[in-house]
Design an enzyme around this catalytic site. Structure first.
Site, PDB file in Angstrom:
ATOM      1  N   LYS A   1      31.878  71.803  14.440  1.00 28.31           N
ATOM      2  CA  LYS A   1      33.389  72.307  14.089  1.00 28.31           C
ATOM      3  C   LYS A   1      33.385  73.819  14.770  1.00 28.31           C
ATOM      4  CE  LYS A   1      35.004  68.865  11.645  1.00 28.31           C
ATOM      5  NZ  LYS A   1      35.105  68.699  10.409  1.00 28.31           N
TER       6      LYS A   1
ATOM      7  N   PRO B   1      32.866  77.234  23.974  1.00 27.92           N
ATOM      8  CA  PRO B   1      34.291  76.543  24.693  1.00 27.92           C
ATOM      9  C   PRO B   1      35.457  76.920  23.839  1.00 27.92           C
ATOM     10  CG  PRO B   1      33.098  75.037  23.760  1.00 27.92           C
ATOM     11  CD  PRO B   1      32.026  76.399  23.660  1.00 27.92           C
TER      12      PRO B   1
ATOM     13  N   THR C   1      44.913  67.816   3.741  1.00 19.10           N
ATOM     14  CA  THR C   1      44.883  69.062   4.730  1.00 19.10           C
ATOM     15  C   THR C   1      46.217  69.499   5.001  1.00 19.10           C
ATOM     16  OG1 THR C   1      44.460  69.446   6.886  1.00 19.10           O
ATOM     17  CG2 THR C   1      44.637  66.881   6.336  1.00 19.10           C
ATOM     18  N   ASP C   2      46.213  70.732   5.322  1.00 17.65           N
ATOM     19  CA  ASP C   2      47.725  71.178   6.030  1.00 17.65           C
ATOM     20  C   ASP C   2      47.974  70.745   7.295  1.00 17.65           C
ATOM     21  OD1 ASP C   2      45.585  72.500   7.532  1.00 17.65           O
ATOM     22  OD2 ASP C   2      46.538  74.526   7.508  1.00 17.65           O
ATOM     23  N   GLU C   3      46.941  70.083   7.833  1.00 18.49           N
ATOM     24  CA  GLU C   3      47.264  69.550   9.233  1.00 18.49           C
ATOM     25  C   GLU C   3      48.347  68.424   9.199  1.00 18.49           C
ATOM     26  OE1 GLU C   3      43.943  69.049  11.914  1.00 18.49           O
ATOM     27  OE2 GLU C   3      42.837  70.229  10.748  1.00 18.49           O
TER      28      GLU C   3
ATOM     29  N   LYS D   1      45.414  60.933   7.477  1.00 17.77           N
ATOM     30  CA  LYS D   1      45.506  61.908   6.196  1.00 17.77           C
ATOM     31  C   LYS D   1      47.023  61.780   5.588  1.00 17.77           C
ATOM     32  CE  LYS D   1      42.482  64.028   4.657  1.00 17.77           C
ATOM     33  NZ  LYS D   1      41.349  63.735   3.787  1.00 17.77           N
TER      34      LYS D   1
ATOM     35  N   TYR E   1      43.901  61.810  13.211  1.00 18.18           N
ATOM     36  CA  TYR E   1      43.276  62.244  12.128  1.00 18.18           C
ATOM     37  C   TYR E   1      44.338  62.630  11.205  1.00 18.18           C
ATOM     38  CZ  TYR E   1      41.423  65.895   8.892  1.00 18.18           C
ATOM     39  OH  TYR E   1      41.102  66.662   7.775  1.00 18.18           O
ATOM     40  N   SER E   2      45.145  63.608  11.440  1.00 14.93           N
ATOM     41  CA  SER E   2      46.210  64.067  10.510  1.00 14.93           C
ATOM     42  C   SER E   2      47.188  62.994  10.309  1.00 14.93           C
ATOM     43  CB  SER E   2      46.916  65.434  10.918  1.00 14.93           C
ATOM     44  OG  SER E   2      47.489  65.096  12.364  1.00 14.93           O
TER      45      SER E   2
HETATM   46  N1  LIG Z   1      37.029  70.871   6.839  1.00 16.74           N
HETATM   47  C1  LIG Z   1      38.180  71.574   6.909  1.00 16.74           C
HETATM   48  O1  LIG Z   1      38.538  72.488   7.236  1.00 16.74           O
HETATM   49  C2  LIG Z   1      39.270  70.882   6.009  1.00 16.74           C
HETATM   50  C3  LIG Z   1      40.428  71.483   5.569  1.00 16.74           C
HETATM   51  C4  LIG Z   1      41.172  70.608   4.823  1.00 16.74           C
HETATM   52  C5  LIG Z   1      41.035  69.602   4.163  1.00 16.74           C
HETATM   53  N2  LIG Z   1      39.908  68.767   4.423  1.00 16.74           N
HETATM   54  C6  LIG Z   1      39.409  67.504   3.890  1.00 16.74           C
HETATM   55  O2  LIG Z   1      38.216  67.668   3.114  1.00 16.74           O
HETATM   56  C7  LIG Z   1      37.401  66.365   3.106  1.00 16.74           C
HETATM   57  C8  LIG Z   1      36.229  66.939   3.477  1.00 16.74           C
HETATM   58  O3  LIG Z   1      36.042  67.556   4.349  1.00 16.74           O
HETATM   59  P1  LIG Z   1      34.500  67.757   5.182  1.00 16.74           P
HETATM   60  O4  LIG Z   1      34.912  69.122   6.103  1.00 16.74           O
HETATM   61  O5  LIG Z   1      33.608  68.485   4.249  1.00 16.74           O
HETATM   62  O6  LIG Z   1      34.022  66.599   6.076  1.00 16.74           O
HETATM   63  P2  LIG Z   1      32.797  66.179   6.399  1.00 16.74           P
HETATM   64  O7  LIG Z   1      32.797  65.340   7.600  1.00 16.74           O
HETATM   65  O8  LIG Z   1      31.857  67.330   6.461  1.00 16.74           O
HETATM   66  O9  LIG Z   1      32.568  65.288   5.091  1.00 16.74           O
HETATM   67  C9  LIG Z   1      32.898  63.834   4.924  1.00 16.74           C
HETATM   68  C10 LIG Z   1      31.735  63.299   4.011  1.00 16.74           C
HETATM   69  O10 LIG Z   1      32.539  62.001   3.791  1.00 16.74           O
HETATM   70  C11 LIG Z   1      31.519  61.155   4.115  1.00 16.74           C
HETATM   71  N3  LIG Z   1      32.159  59.645   4.399  1.00 16.74           N
HETATM   72  C12 LIG Z   1      32.919  59.577   5.341  1.00 16.74           C
HETATM   73  N4  LIG Z   1      33.365  58.246   5.493  1.00 16.74           N
HETATM   74  C13 LIG Z   1      32.989  57.781   4.407  1.00 16.74           C
HETATM   75  C14 LIG Z   1      33.224  56.447   3.597  1.00 16.74           C
HETATM   76  N5  LIG Z   1      33.785  55.599   4.357  1.00 16.74           N
HETATM   77  N6  LIG Z   1      32.451  56.108   2.568  1.00 16.74           N
HETATM   78  C15 LIG Z   1      32.068  57.073   1.837  1.00 16.74           C
HETATM   79  N7  LIG Z   1      31.768  58.577   2.451  1.00 16.74           N
HETATM   80  C16 LIG Z   1      32.507  58.674   3.627  1.00 16.74           C
HETATM   81  C17 LIG Z   1      30.716  61.495   5.227  1.00 16.74           C
HETATM   82  O11 LIG Z   1      29.324  60.721   5.053  1.00 16.74           O
HETATM   83  C18 LIG Z   1      30.535  62.832   4.863  1.00 16.74           C
HETATM   84  O12 LIG Z   1      29.384  63.148   4.184  1.00 16.74           O
HETATM   85  C19 LIG Z   1      38.324  65.667   4.114  1.00 16.74           C
HETATM   86  O13 LIG Z   1      39.020  64.797   3.398  1.00 16.74           O
HETATM   87  C20 LIG Z   1      39.127  66.522   4.961  1.00 16.74           C
HETATM   88  O14 LIG Z   1      40.177  65.789   5.356  1.00 16.74           O
HETATM   89  C21 LIG Z   1      38.935  69.551   5.361  1.00 16.74           C
END
Ligand SMILES: NC(=O)c1ccc[n+]([C@@H]2O[C@H](COP(=O)([O-])OP(=O)(O)OC[C@H]3O[C@@H](n4cnc5c(N)ncnc54)[C@H](O)[C@@H]3O)[C@@H](O)[C@H]2O)c1
Length: 333
Positions: free
Chosen positions: A186, A202, A122-124, A151, A147-148
């Site tokens: 979100k 909010p 992530t960019d975070e 990551k 979180y960040s």
């Molecule tokens: N949402 C954003 O804006 C965004 C932006 C940049 C990067 N990301 C990255 O993209 C990825 C996906 O994000 P998202 O928004 O789809 O998240 P999400 O929370 O919707 O999905 C995460 C998935 O991972 C599964 N999971 C969590 N822990 C697990 C484990 N220990 N074993 C197996 N499965 C597990 C969850 O059940 C879920 O289905 C993440 O790594 C996040 O850091 C997200």
């Protein structure tokens, strides 16, 4: 081609799987997800009878299963993560467990079987971008919240495995995603759902936090391109160059839904809240020719309409997770 997708029942992972199998109908995907918060197998119900798709409920920290599947695929892409900043502030431990130890578990299997690893970051991890700065892939990592930080730790592990063991891995750092099937806690889905229900929407602090955004379908298309054309050991920023304040986003949502702006309610700011995220993604454009295809406004309108038309998807999630507890009543201490 066979791919192990970890965390494919979540928002971005499920979009990736659907898009990838549409573009590559003869390829095979195994989706491993432990179905924790944010997951929803309904996102993938259209693939139920697809012989090239299989689902396994398990944890990425279960090294035995990760090894077994990795031995039989060409590539592993990891979306599995604890992904909500507010939750990481309330309780960092699961973030350390999944985001750091889970990534380690996958890296060990990748190292053993010499497969490709796409690490979705992530960019975070760059933290606040001051003034008009935009971070590139060589910028310093400076995470602001648990979180960040987890990551960022995973990013360091991945690059160390490339340098030390020669592991074939690519790291992507994408900006905030939005689109259909995003979990209601979100910012964008929560604002849409609360507006539809005529509930206060909010906004943390003064709502002037700036983020750049990307429509989820642009993100997953970039990831697909990187599987075949990305270079091992490289980091790629991914964004659609849309920088906008959180307040403007909520105002746009209210306008699309024809709701009054006085639904906005300013609430206490999130501790450690980054003011601005900004990244430069010229590298992925120059190196592999990827560029985003959607504009923010049309994608946002499409997303709002999706939530209007798919109440049966989010209604069951909302009772438990969006309205109770309210984000501003979370215990930060
Ligand atoms: N949402 C954003 O804006 C965004 C932006 C940049 C990067 N990301 C990255 O993209 C990825 C996906 O994000 P998202 O928004 O789809 O998240 P999400 O929370 O919707 O999905 C995460 C998935 O991972 C599964 N999971 C969590 N822990 C697990 C484990 N220990 N074993 C197996 N499965 C597990 C969850 O059940 C879920 O289905 C993440 O790594 C996040 O850091 C997200």
């Amino acid at each position: 081609m066979k791919i192990l997708v970890c965390g494919g029942a979540g928002f971005i992972g499920s979009s990736f799987i659907k898009n990838y199998l549409k573009n590559n109908p003869t390829h095979k995907i195994t989706n491993l997800d432990n179905l924790t918060i944010g997951s929803n197998l309904d996102n993938l119900k259209g693939l139920k009878n697809n012989p090239n798709y299989e689902f396994i409920k398990d944890n990425i920290k279960n090294h035995n299963i990760i090894e077994k599947i990795t031995s039989d695929v060409d590539s592993v892409i990891n979306f599995a993560a604890e992904s909500h900043v507010d939750r990481s502030i309330s309780n960092p431990r699961p973030f350390i467990e999944t985001n750091v130890l889970g990534t380690y578990s996958i890296l060990e299997a990748i190292r053993k079987f010499e497969k490709q690893f796409i690490h979705v970051s992530t960019d975070e991890i760059y933290g606040d971008a001051e003034g008009t700065t935009s971070f590139n892939e060589n910028s310093q990592i400076n995470p602001s919240n648990p979180y960040s930080a987890t990551k960022a730790a995973a990013d360091h592990l991945v690059s160390s495995y490339h340098r030390t063991y020669g592991v074939n891995c690519i790291t992507t750092r994408c900006t905030n995603n939005f689109g259909p099937n995003q979990f209601p806690e979100k910012l964008i889905p929560k604002s849409i759902i609360r507006s539809i229900k005529n509930l206060k929407v909010p906004l943390y602090g003064d709502g002037q936090q700036i983020r750049s955004w990307i429509y989820v379908y642009d993100h997953v298309q970039a990831l697909e391109s990187l599987i075949s054309r990305g270079e091992s050991g490289q980091v790629y920023n991914i964004t659609a160059y849309e920088e906008i304040t959180n307040k403007s986003i909520v105002e746009k949502i209210l306008k699309i839904l024809d709701k009054p702006t006085d639904l906005i309610e300013y609430v206490g700011d999130r501790p450690g809240h980054d003011k601005r995220y900004s990244i430069d993604c010229s590298k992925i454009g120059n190196d592999i020719g990827w560029k985003p295809s959607y504009s923010f406004d049309s994608a946002l309108e499409h997303t709002v309409n999706w939530y209007l038309e798919n109440k049966d998807w989010w209604e069951p999630l909302v009772d438990e997770n969006t309205l109770h507890p309210q984000p501003w009543t979370l215990n930060w201490k």
